[in-house]
Design a protein around this motif. Structure first.
Motif, PDB file in Angstrom:
ATOM      1  N   LEU A 130      24.776  17.168  60.304  1.00  6.64           N
ATOM      2  CA  LEU A 130      23.380  17.888  61.092  1.00  6.64           C
ATOM      3  C   LEU A 130      22.461  17.885  60.009  1.00  6.64           C
ATOM      4  O   LEU A 130      22.307  18.341  59.159  1.00  6.64           O
ATOM      5  CB  LEU A 130      23.919  19.233  61.685  1.00  6.64           C
ATOM      6  N   ASP A 131      21.070  17.385  60.846  1.00 12.65           N
ATOM      7  CA  ASP A 131      19.895  17.524  59.980  1.00 12.65           C
ATOM      8  C   ASP A 131      19.062  18.711  60.350  1.00 12.65           C
ATOM      9  O   ASP A 131      18.389  19.230  59.627  1.00 12.65           O
ATOM     10  CB  ASP A 131      19.243  16.003  60.338  1.00 12.65           C
ATOM     11  N   HIS A 132      18.821  19.148  61.807  1.00 15.91           N
ATOM     12  CA  HIS A 132      18.225  19.944  62.321  1.00 15.91           C
ATOM     13  C   HIS A 132      19.035  20.879  63.229  1.00 15.91           C
ATOM     14  O   HIS A 132      19.807  20.473  64.096  1.00 15.91           O
ATOM     15  CB  HIS A 132      16.924  19.350  63.006  1.00 15.91           C
ATOM     16  N   LEU A 133      18.498  22.209  63.386  1.00 15.33           N
ATOM     17  CA  LEU A 133      19.006  22.964  64.478  1.00 15.33           C
ATOM     18  C   LEU A 133      18.006  23.866  64.825  1.00 15.33           C
ATOM     19  O   LEU A 133      17.209  24.528  64.229  1.00 15.33           O
ATOM     20  CB  LEU A 133      20.074  24.066  64.086  1.00 15.33           C
ATOM     21  N   ILE A 134      17.747  23.866  66.522  1.00 16.12           N
ATOM     22  CA  ILE A 134      16.637  24.812  66.846  1.00 16.12           C
ATOM     23  C   ILE A 134      17.237  25.598  67.771  1.00 16.12           C
ATOM     24  O   ILE A 134      18.261  25.366  68.711  1.00 16.12           O
ATOM     25  CB  ILE A 134      15.566  23.583  67.878  1.00 16.12           C
ATOM     26  N   ARG A 212      31.857  24.457  57.714  1.00 20.66           N
ATOM     27  CA  ARG A 212      32.518  23.279  57.947  1.00 20.66           C
ATOM     28  C   ARG A 212      31.941  22.022  57.259  1.00 20.66           C
ATOM     29  O   ARG A 212      32.505  20.688  57.494  1.00 20.66           O
ATOM     30  CB  ARG A 212      32.282  23.067  59.369  1.00 20.66           C
ATOM     31  N   GLY A 213      30.892  22.258  56.211  1.00 20.16           N
ATOM     32  CA  GLY A 213      30.333  21.095  55.533  1.00 20.16           C
ATOM     33  C   GLY A 213      29.600  20.159  56.414  1.00 20.16           C
ATOM     34  O   GLY A 213      29.483  18.913  55.802  1.00 20.16           O
ATOM     35  N   LEU A 214      28.942  20.809  57.304  1.00 21.71           N
ATOM     36  CA  LEU A 214      28.316  20.001  58.360  1.00 21.71           C
ATOM     37  C   LEU A 214      26.698  19.956  58.069  1.00 21.71           C
ATOM     38  O   LEU A 214      25.943  19.177  58.934  1.00 21.71           O
ATOM     39  CB  LEU A 214      28.492  20.447  59.902  1.00 21.71           C
ATOM     40  N   LEU A 215      26.206  20.479  57.088  1.00 22.50           N
ATOM     41  CA  LEU A 215      24.813  20.638  56.762  1.00 22.50           C
ATOM     42  C   LEU A 215      24.453  19.451  55.966  1.00 22.50           C
ATOM     43  O   LEU A 215      24.888  19.315  54.839  1.00 22.50           O
ATOM     44  CB  LEU A 215      24.343  21.822  56.293  1.00 22.50           C
ATOM     45  N   ARG A 216      23.687  18.499  56.281  1.00 16.93           N
ATOM     46  CA  ARG A 216      23.230  17.596  55.332  1.00 16.93           C
ATOM     47  C   ARG A 216      22.052  17.835  54.653  1.00 16.93           C
ATOM     48  O   ARG A 216      21.355  19.195  54.705  1.00 16.93           O
ATOM     49  CB  ARG A 216      22.557  16.406  56.308  1.00 16.93           C
ATOM     50  N   GLY A 264      18.283  23.249  51.871  1.00 15.60           N
ATOM     51  CA  GLY A 264      17.625  23.530  53.143  1.00 15.60           C
ATOM     52  C   GLY A 264      16.852  24.567  53.474  1.00 15.60           C
ATOM     53  O   GLY A 264      16.517  25.321  52.482  1.00 15.60           O
ATOM     54  N   ARG A 265      16.219  24.809  54.576  1.00 12.33           N
ATOM     55  CA  ARG A 265      15.443  25.768  54.862  1.00 12.33           C
ATOM     56  C   ARG A 265      15.477  26.261  56.223  1.00 12.33           C
ATOM     57  O   ARG A 265      15.606  25.635  57.174  1.00 12.33           O
ATOM     58  CB  ARG A 265      14.025  25.397  54.505  1.00 12.33           C
ATOM     59  N   ALA A 266      15.511  27.799  56.438  1.00 16.42           N
ATOM     60  CA  ALA A 266      15.168  28.277  57.774  1.00 16.42           C
ATOM     61  C   ALA A 266      13.926  28.727  57.995  1.00 16.42           C
ATOM     62  O   ALA A 266      13.524  29.585  57.330  1.00 16.42           O
ATOM     63  CB  ALA A 266      16.238  29.469  57.905  1.00 16.42           C
ATOM     64  N   LEU A 267      13.320  28.609  59.004  1.00 13.90           N
ATOM     65  CA  LEU A 267      12.080  29.082  59.435  1.00 13.90           C
ATOM     66  C   LEU A 267      12.015  29.710  60.899  1.00 13.90           C
ATOM     67  O   LEU A 267      12.970  29.361  61.663  1.00 13.90           O
ATOM     68  CB  LEU A 267      10.937  27.846  59.422  1.00 13.90           C
ATOM     69  N   THR A 268      11.140  30.393  61.260  1.00 11.30           N
ATOM     70  CA  THR A 268      10.655  30.752  62.497  1.00 11.30           C
ATOM     71  C   THR A 268       9.460  29.901  62.906  1.00 11.30           C
ATOM     72  O   THR A 268       8.515  29.712  62.166  1.00 11.30           O
ATOM     73  CB  THR A 268      10.533  32.312  62.925  1.00 11.30           C
ATOM     74  N   SER A 269       9.361  29.923  64.149  1.00  9.50           N
ATOM     75  CA  SER A 269       8.178  29.011  64.704  1.00  9.50           C
ATOM     76  C   SER A 269       7.583  29.821  65.706  1.00  9.50           C
ATOM     77  O   SER A 269       8.254  30.469  66.846  1.00  9.50           O
ATOM     78  CB  SER A 269       8.528  27.754  65.278  1.00  9.50           C
TER      79      SER A 269
END
Length: 393
Positions: A130-134, A212-216, A264-269
């Protein structure tokens, strides 16, 4: 279910039926042009069937060529029509196919561990990562998967009771200016709202994907939030929902630490005001948005316009527009001092007799009804329609 004529019936800002054709056409009317892409990033959109989550899904499909999974939680057709999100998802799936995207839609409770397991299995089998999660979830309740306890969110001020003016419509569509009062939430109600609408579930999703090792490499996730005007802050940003949004925003820092191994990075919009099924439930918001539209006209940015900007920033096509707290700001057009001053002037001067002159109530009513598939140009509402449409496979 036999074909029938579907009419808008309900009370306040809640309609009991949705128009299948109107919902489909509302999605198609908002479609942006399809861009040519060199690669298809894999995305998971949680809350893909309504509001900003829907806009983010469609914008991602059109402008970034995303593939992946969207999760909504919608009522299927039965005695009544399906919910509007059911039919909007059908339209979005059709658009995904037209755009050449491998995108699957699940109708499931995003809070449940079983949904997470099903989604992760699908991502692993189909895409490998997975590349992105919204994350765009507005829900009235949540059952904690660990304890089985169900928490109910409330829309209340904190500390003291609050009275605000709000926009309503009589049965014949006549706008009315009314006052609503709300008692302050107690500690248990506030805590429950944070458990439902804060960052707990977002964190569980990211942790499950990481385990699960699914984060690219370079994975980015964003949770959608709102700040809004001082005119609505007592019932929103300074109330129980605001407490939940503050928790959501503070969760981003901890998730970014978790994502360091993959860069990676987590953000709020922070998105701008819009007419959504979630926002219409908040006292005062209908009046505020109607006044905002009267001030800005077509300069009021739609969820689709904002979502295109969000994807550009998430993918690096445009630089991140961050505030001092590290939040993406898509709402600067709304909160500029000149705009807020003009809205505040109208808010203070409006009367029941001037409401149609000072606020864009006709626009708001059309936008609200469009959420359920009504008042859509080109749709003949006197023609019977088939409400029993299957969820896309």
């Amino acid at each position: 279910m036999a074909e029938r004529i579907v009419r808008p019936t309900g009370r306040g800002f809640l309609l009991l039926d949705s128009h299948p054709t109107g919902c489909v056409e509302s999605v198609r009317a908002a479609l942006p042009p399809i861009a040519t892409v060199s690669r298809r990033p894999t995305a998971l959109v949680i809350g893909s069937s309504a509001g900003y989550g829907l806009a983010a899904t469609v914008a991602g499909l059109a402008r970034q060529g995303i593939q992946g999974v969207g999760i909504g939680f919608e009522r299927p057709p039965g005695r009544r029509t399906a919910t509007a999100g059911w039919y909007r998802t059908i339209a979005t799936a059709e658009f995904a196919a037209e755009a050449g995207s491998d995108f699957t839609f699940l109708n499931a409770d995003a809070f449940a561990d079983a949904t997470k397991q099903e989604t992760l299995d699908l991502l692993a089998k189909r895409f490998g990562g997975l590349d992105h999660l919204i994350y765009s979830v507005a829900a009235p309740r949540r059952t904690d998967p660990d304890t089985g306890e169900t928490f109910q969110s409330v829309i209340k001020p904190l500390g003291a009771a609050h009275t605000t003016r709000t926009l309503e419509f009589d049965r014949d569509g006549t706008p009315a200016l009314r006052e609503l009062s709300a008692d302050p939430a107690d500690e248990a109600e506030t805590a429950a709202t944070v458990r439902v609408m804060g960052g707990d579930d977002w964190s569980r999703w990211i942790t499950a994907l990481s385990d699960r090792g699914l984060l690219r490499d370079g994975f980015r996730t964003v949770a959608l939030t709102y700040i809004g005007s001082k005119l609505t802050s007592a019932i929103y940003r300074d109330g129980t929902i605001g407490a939940a949004k503050a928790h959501l925003e503070s969760t981003a820092a901890g998730l970014t630490d978790l994502l360091k191994p993959v860069g990676g990075r987590a953000l709020t919009s922070v998105n701008g005001a819009a007419v959504t099924q979630a926002s219409t439930a908040i006292p005062g918001i209908a009046l505020y948005v109607s006044l905002l539209r009267a001030v800005l006209g077509d300069a009021l940015q739609s969820p689709m316009e904002q979502s295109i900007r969000l994807w550009d920033q998430l993918t690096g096509a445009a630089p991140l527009d961050l505030d001092e707290q590290g939040r993406i700001r898509l709402d600067r057009w709304e909160l500029s001092p000149d705009v807020q001053a003009a809205v505040a002037e109208r808010w203070s001067s409006i009367t029941p007799g001037t409401i149609s002159e000072v606020a864009d109530v006709a626009w708001f009513r059309a936008q609200f009804r469009a959420l359920y598939g009504f008042d859509i140009d080109g749709v003949d509402y006197d023609v019977p329609v088939e409400p029993d449409l299957p969820w896309p496979t």
